[in-house]
Design a protein around this motif. Structure first.
Motif, short mmCIF file in Angstrom:
data_model
loop_
_atom_site.label_atom_id
_atom_site.label_comp_id
_atom_site.label_asym_id
_atom_site.label_seq_id
_atom_site.Cartn_x
_atom_site.Cartn_y
_atom_site.Cartn_z
N ILE A 102 86.63 47.06 5.42
CA ILE A 102 85.96 47.75 4.24
C ILE A 102 85.08 48.77 4.30
CG2 ILE A 102 85.41 47.45 1.93
CD1 ILE A 102 86.77 44.87 1.90
N ALA A 103 84.15 48.58 5.17
CA ALA A 103 82.92 49.38 5.41
C ALA A 103 83.32 50.44 6.30
CB ALA A 103 81.80 48.47 6.07
N SER A 104 83.96 49.99 7.20
CA SER A 104 84.66 51.16 8.27
C SER A 104 85.68 52.32 7.46
CB SER A 104 85.50 50.69 9.37
OG SER A 104 86.71 49.87 8.97
N ILE A 105 86.36 51.62 6.54
CA ILE A 105 87.26 52.49 5.64
C ILE A 105 86.54 53.56 4.98
CG2 ILE A 105 88.94 52.52 3.79
CD1 ILE A 105 90.09 50.03 4.85
N HIS A 106 85.31 53.02 4.27
CA HIS A 106 84.16 53.96 3.49
C HIS A 106 83.87 54.93 4.30
CE1 HIS A 106 83.30 50.38 0.42
NE2 HIS A 106 84.55 50.99 0.61
N PHE A 107 83.18 54.62 5.62
CA PHE A 107 82.72 55.60 6.64
C PHE A 107 83.94 56.54 6.83
CE2 PHE A 107 80.27 51.83 8.45
CZ PHE A 107 79.36 51.89 7.26
N PHE A 108 85.19 56.19 7.05
CA PHE A 108 86.14 57.30 7.66
C PHE A 108 86.43 58.26 6.36
CE2 PHE A 108 90.75 58.25 7.29
CZ PHE A 108 90.81 59.04 8.57
N CYS A 109 86.32 57.59 5.13
CA CYS A 109 86.43 58.65 3.98
C CYS A 109 85.43 59.63 3.97
CB CYS A 109 86.73 57.83 2.67
SG CYS A 109 88.14 56.71 2.48
N VAL A 110 84.07 59.34 4.28
CA VAL A 110 83.04 59.93 4.21
C VAL A 110 83.10 61.14 5.14
CG1 VAL A 110 80.59 60.11 4.64
CG2 VAL A 110 81.56 58.33 3.06
N ILE A 288 83.68 51.45 13.24
CA ILE A 288 85.13 50.89 13.46
C ILE A 288 85.02 50.22 14.78
CG2 ILE A 288 85.67 52.92 15.24
CD1 ILE A 288 87.88 51.28 12.63
N PHE A 289 83.87 50.21 15.43
CA PHE A 289 83.65 49.39 16.81
C PHE A 289 83.39 47.99 16.26
CE2 PHE A 289 80.59 47.70 19.72
CZ PHE A 289 81.66 47.53 20.84
N LEU A 290 82.42 48.04 15.41
CA LEU A 290 82.18 46.62 14.90
C LEU A 290 83.29 45.85 14.07
CD1 LEU A 290 78.47 47.47 13.63
CD2 LEU A 290 79.27 46.04 15.41
N ALA A 291 84.03 46.58 13.36
CA ALA A 291 85.39 46.20 12.70
C ALA A 291 86.22 45.43 13.72
CB ALA A 291 85.87 47.05 11.68
#
Length: 409
Positions: A102-110, A288-291
């Protein structure tokens, strides 16, 4: 005689211990009684409606020196925080329990939002920010890379730690408990900023202390509830504390990219958008690496099969996170890292005020007192920093005048 004296000493020590124990017990009992009386005193709904109006009036008064745009920015940030917390909680509870994804999706959208805005600015308006100009200047790439690694890789690491740990904590504790952990965010951020050279006046420190006292009163009922919760809550608490520390340090590092810290800080400053744009690529790559490392590809494969409700909550969560990222950066530049943390606590007041006024939930006198203290703390902090800024400007003007008058002597 000596035996009698020894017996008297032992008896006196025993009585002293008993007296101390009774004193502690009485004080603790009085504290519990006062908390229970205040927390149990539910006010009528018409008082809750007035309280809701008072919250927004208090926000307007506390931040009035920043004008209408600043007040609207603070209120919209509060709305975005509430939207991110509640929509993310809905996604996690629906079965999509992958906080890092979920956090990586947020980062991607930013990252996508930054790219689209930069493309629009460069192609249609002819305006290129510092990031685009730096990428175009290939001759300076080695020095630019070193500059980027020094200034933004630490921010990326801290941002990922903040978002991932904060989101993961919602698996073990509720959004209310998560907000409770953030009580010390303003003071921790202020201490970090002070260590980095930020000037914080005595009145501003007083405002932080008052806001923390108010936040503690607001959270008094949550402490009692959490102590009776599951042992898994401890994991959520530890994750929340880690997110708090990462968030405080990240806020100060971002603030330093936009505002001067002390007279010796002569580094080039960025706009709020440029700060987000520079940080977005590194934050997304690390996220994304952590996810993928901790949760694998399973959550991303599940995305097409999400129910319409879960997908809509995930979309709301991502959209709110994008807005919150840009608006949060704008407020850090406008208010400073410490004051931005105080402003971020206002979401609790607004949530309870609206739910009590229009959804029939209980509003206690203890919460009203705590909310008043938080707003008073914010107003005191703003006043203290304004006076300190005026004194600093007057000192600089005086120093320049003296240098001009006597510099050639």
């Amino acid at each position: 005689g000596s035996d009698c004296q020894l017996a008297n000493v032992v008896q006196a020590a025993t009585l002293l211990r008993l007296e101390a124990a009774m004193t502690v017990a009485v004080v603790s009992l009085l504290h519990e009684i006062s908390v229970l009386l205040l927390a149990g005193l539910v006010v009528p709904q018409w008082v809750a409606v007035l309280f809701t109006g008072g919250i927004f009036a208090g926000i307007t008064y506390a931040y009035r020196r920043h004008g209408l745009s600043g007040i609207l920015a603070i209120n919209s940030q509060v709305a975005a925080i509430i939207a991110v917390q509640m929509s993310t909680k809905c996604v996690l509870r629906s079965g999509f329990a992958f906080p890092m994804a979920i956090a990586s999706i947020h980062f991607f959208c930013v990252l996508v939002a930054c790219f689209l805005w930069q493309t629009y600015q460069a192609m249609w308006l002819g305006n290129k920010d510092k990031m685009v100009l730096m990428l175009e200047n290939r001759a300076e790439w080695p020095s630019s890379f070193r500059w980027y690694v020094t200034r933004f890789i630490p921010i990326a690491i801290l941002q990922c730690m903040n978002v991932v740990m904060n989101t993961a904590s919602l698996l073990y504790i509720g959004a209310g408990f998560n907000a409770l952990i953030g009580i010390l965010a303003p003071i921790v951020t202020a201490l970090v900023a002070f260590l980095f050279g930020a000037a914080i006046s005595e009145m501003a420190w007083l405002g932080i202390a008052v806001a923390i006292i108010g936040d503690s009163l607001i959270s008094a009922e949550g402490v009692v509830s959490m102590s009776a919760g599951s042992s898994l809550a401890l994991q959520g608490v530890m994750l929340g504390i880690g997110a708090l520390l990462a968030r405080s340090l990240r806020s100060v590092l971002m603030d330093r990219q936009m505002n001067s810290y002390g007279l010796e800080d002569d580094s080039a400053k960025l706009t709020s958008f440029e700060t987000v744009a520079f940080g977005a690529p590194a934050i997304f790559k690390l996220g994304i690496f952590l996810a993928l490392g901790f949760e694998g590809t399973a959550p991303f494969k599940l995305l097409p099969s999400l129910s319409p409700w879960t997908a809509s909550m995930l979309a709301l969560s991502a959209a709110s996170a994008v807005y919150l990222t840009f608006m949060g950066m704008f407020l850090i530049k406008l208010l400073g890292a410490s004051a931005a943390q105080i402003a971020g606590k206002l979401n609790i007041l607004v949530t309870v005020a609206l739910s009590s006024a229009f959804m029939g939930e209980d509003l206690t006198l203890l919460f009203i007192i705590g909310a008043a203290l938080v707003l008073c703390g914010a107003a005191i902090f703003e006043r203290g920093q304004l006076l300190a800024k005026q004194r600093w400007l007057a000192f600089n003007v005086g120093a320049k005048h003296l240098k001009k008058q006597y510099g050639s002597v």
